[in-house]
Design a protein around this motif. Structure first.
Motif, PDB file in Angstrom:
ATOM      1  N   MET A   1       0.841  -1.190   0.000  1.00  0.00           N
ATOM      2  CA  MET A   1       0.000   0.000   0.000  1.00  0.00           C
ATOM      3  C   MET A   1       0.880   1.247   0.000  1.00  0.00           C
ATOM      4  O   MET A   1       1.959   1.250   0.599  1.00  0.00           O
ATOM      5  CB  MET A   1      -0.901  -0.016   1.247  1.00  0.00           C
ATOM      6  N   LYS A   2       0.435   2.298  -0.653  1.00  0.00           N
ATOM      7  CA  LYS A   2       1.193   3.548  -0.702  1.00  0.00           C
ATOM      8  C   LYS A   2       0.790   4.445   0.461  1.00  0.00           C
ATOM      9  O   LYS A   2      -0.340   4.945   0.508  1.00  0.00           O
ATOM     10  CB  LYS A   2       0.936   4.257  -2.033  1.00  0.00           C
ATOM     11  N   LEU A   3       1.715   4.620   1.393  1.00  0.00           N
ATOM     12  CA  LEU A   3       1.464   5.407   2.595  1.00  0.00           C
ATOM     13  C   LEU A   3       2.322   6.660   2.596  1.00  0.00           C
ATOM     14  O   LEU A   3       3.488   6.623   2.197  1.00  0.00           O
ATOM     15  CB  LEU A   3       1.791   4.593   3.847  1.00  0.00           C
ATOM     16  N   ALA A  20       6.602   0.070   8.405  1.00  0.00           N
ATOM     17  CA  ALA A  20       5.781  -0.034   7.201  1.00  0.00           C
ATOM     18  C   ALA A  20       6.593  -0.585   6.026  1.00  0.00           C
ATOM     19  O   ALA A  20       6.107  -1.416   5.252  1.00  0.00           O
ATOM     20  CB  ALA A  20       5.194   1.331   6.849  1.00  0.00           C
ATOM     21  N   ARG A  23       7.063  -4.253   6.263  1.00  0.00           N
ATOM     22  CA  ARG A  23       5.844  -4.997   5.965  1.00  0.00           C
ATOM     23  C   ARG A  23       5.447  -4.910   4.490  1.00  0.00           C
ATOM     24  O   ARG A  23       4.362  -5.339   4.109  1.00  0.00           O
ATOM     25  CB  ARG A  23       4.709  -4.515   6.864  1.00  0.00           C
ATOM     26  N   HIS A  25       5.114  -2.140   2.476  1.00  0.00           N
ATOM     27  CA  HIS A  25       4.410  -0.960   1.983  1.00  0.00           C
ATOM     28  C   HIS A  25       5.383   0.004   1.304  1.00  0.00           C
ATOM     29  O   HIS A  25       6.585   0.005   1.594  1.00  0.00           O
ATOM     30  CB  HIS A  25       3.695  -0.255   3.129  1.00  0.00           C
ATOM     31  N   VAL A  27       6.437   3.798   1.108  1.00  0.00           N
ATOM     32  CA  VAL A  27       6.288   4.890   2.065  1.00  0.00           C
ATOM     33  C   VAL A  27       6.917   6.177   1.534  1.00  0.00           C
ATOM     34  O   VAL A  27       8.069   6.183   1.094  1.00  0.00           O
ATOM     35  CB  VAL A  27       6.937   4.541   3.417  1.00  0.00           C
ATOM     36  N   GLY A  43      11.486   1.158  -1.805  1.00  0.00           N
ATOM     37  CA  GLY A  43      10.138   1.406  -1.296  1.00  0.00           C
ATOM     38  C   GLY A  43       9.993   2.693  -0.529  1.00  0.00           C
ATOM     39  O   GLY A  43       8.886   3.041  -0.117  1.00  0.00           O
ATOM     40  N   GLN A  64      -1.083   8.855  -3.466  1.00  0.00           N
ATOM     41  CA  GLN A  64      -1.004   8.008  -2.282  1.00  0.00           C
ATOM     42  C   GLN A  64      -2.331   7.285  -2.036  1.00  0.00           C
ATOM     43  O   GLN A  64      -3.345   7.586  -2.674  1.00  0.00           O
ATOM     44  CB  GLN A  64      -0.641   8.850  -1.055  1.00  0.00           C
ATOM     45  N   GLN A  65      -2.317   6.350  -1.083  1.00  0.00           N
ATOM     46  CA  GLN A  65      -3.547   5.610  -0.757  1.00  0.00           C
ATOM     47  C   GLN A  65      -4.036   5.859   0.668  1.00  0.00           C
ATOM     48  O   GLN A  65      -5.227   5.701   0.941  1.00  0.00           O
ATOM     49  CB  GLN A  65      -3.308   4.109  -0.956  1.00  0.00           C
ATOM     50  N   ILE A 194       0.090   1.827  11.603  1.00  0.00           N
ATOM     51  CA  ILE A 194       0.118   1.085  10.338  1.00  0.00           C
ATOM     52  C   ILE A 194      -1.106   0.196  10.201  1.00  0.00           C
ATOM     53  O   ILE A 194      -1.724   0.118   9.130  1.00  0.00           O
ATOM     54  CB  ILE A 194       1.411   0.263  10.229  1.00  0.00           C
ATOM     55  N   THR A 198      -3.857   0.863   7.140  1.00  0.00           N
ATOM     56  CA  THR A 198      -3.988  -0.149   6.077  1.00  0.00           C
ATOM     57  C   THR A 198      -5.247  -1.000   6.228  1.00  0.00           C
ATOM     58  O   THR A 198      -5.443  -1.953   5.475  1.00  0.00           O
ATOM     59  CB  THR A 198      -2.747  -1.064   6.056  1.00  0.00           C
TER      60      THR A 198
END
Length: 231
Positions: A1-3, A20, A23, A25, A27, A43, A64-65, A194, A198
């Motif tokens: 996921m884009k954080l 993050a 895991r 993601h 970032v 990442g 971003q998400q 996080i 998510t």
């Protein structure tokens, strides 16, 4: 996921970013001082941006998400606007780019409410001193909470107690009510940030998070991190 993590260069922000990434993601770490940011690797994108700059915030949030705000400032007698103005800029940018998920950190100090079973000494002596010392910070956190609550986004506000440095994630408690417990480890807080960003737990809720294993006593905490509130 884009954080995207605002306040990424603070103690909690660095832990959140590192965890993050571990895991899987992607970032974007936002800090005013990117040259001092200690993390790197695949990442990760580090962006030098002031959360008070609306145009810069808008550019960071594009694509971003989910957004995590771990903004933090030390106690000061001066008026604080970082939390509320930062939140206003983040919310506006999220709406502009169609993002929904927002997770923010404030503090149990924003409400002045005591947990069930708290001692009279803490309620009548210790808590008033701490609240007076951090009044301008807590006031702006409260303004931030109101903005987030009225945003119409899929938001969660996390209220940790006194922050300390732990070594590993524990079996901490996180619930939408005032929890007994005076301390929260930063690594537990990062884990919760996080998980919330998510997922879709606690949408539209204020949740307390407290560490129940390995937390210091108040005396140990005062000696170790007196006057330290930065996240």
């Amino acid at each position: 996921m884009k954080l995207v993590v605002f306040g990424a260069n603070g103690p909690t922000g660095r832990l959140t970013t590192e965890m993050a990434l571990a895991r899987g993601h992607l970032v974007t770490a936002v800090t005013r001082r990117p040259e001092s940011f200690p993390l790197s690797g695949a990442g990760l994108r580090v962006v030098g941006t002031d959360v008070l700059n609306a145009a810069a915030v808008d550019a960071v949030i594009a694509g971003q998400q989910a957004v995590i705000s771990s903004l933090g400032v030390p106690y000061t007698k001066e008026t604080v606007r970082v939390y509320s103005q930062g939140a206003a800029n983040i919310i506006a940018a999220m709406k502009d780019h169609g993002l929904r998920r927002l997770v923010c950190v404030t503090s149990t100090g924003t409400t002045g409410e005591h947990a069930e079973g708290e001692t009279l000494t803490f309620k009548k002596i210790i808590a008033p001193i701490l609240l007076r010392m951090g009044r301008t910070v807590y006031d702006d956190m409260a303004r931030m909470e109101k903005l987030v609550e009225a945003s119409g986004l899929d938001w969660t506000v996390i209220r940790p107690a006194g922050l300390f440095d732990g070594d590993v994630v524990t079996d901490y408690r996180a619930e939408p009510r005032r929890l007994p417990g005076r301390f929260t480890s930063r690594i537990d807080l990062a884990d919760l940030l996080i998980r919330e960003a998510t997922g879709d737990n606690h949408l539209g809720q204020f949740i307390d998070v407290v560490t129940t294993t390995g937390a210091p006593t108040f005396a140990q905490m005062f000696v170790r991190e007196a006057l330290h509130i930065g996240k």
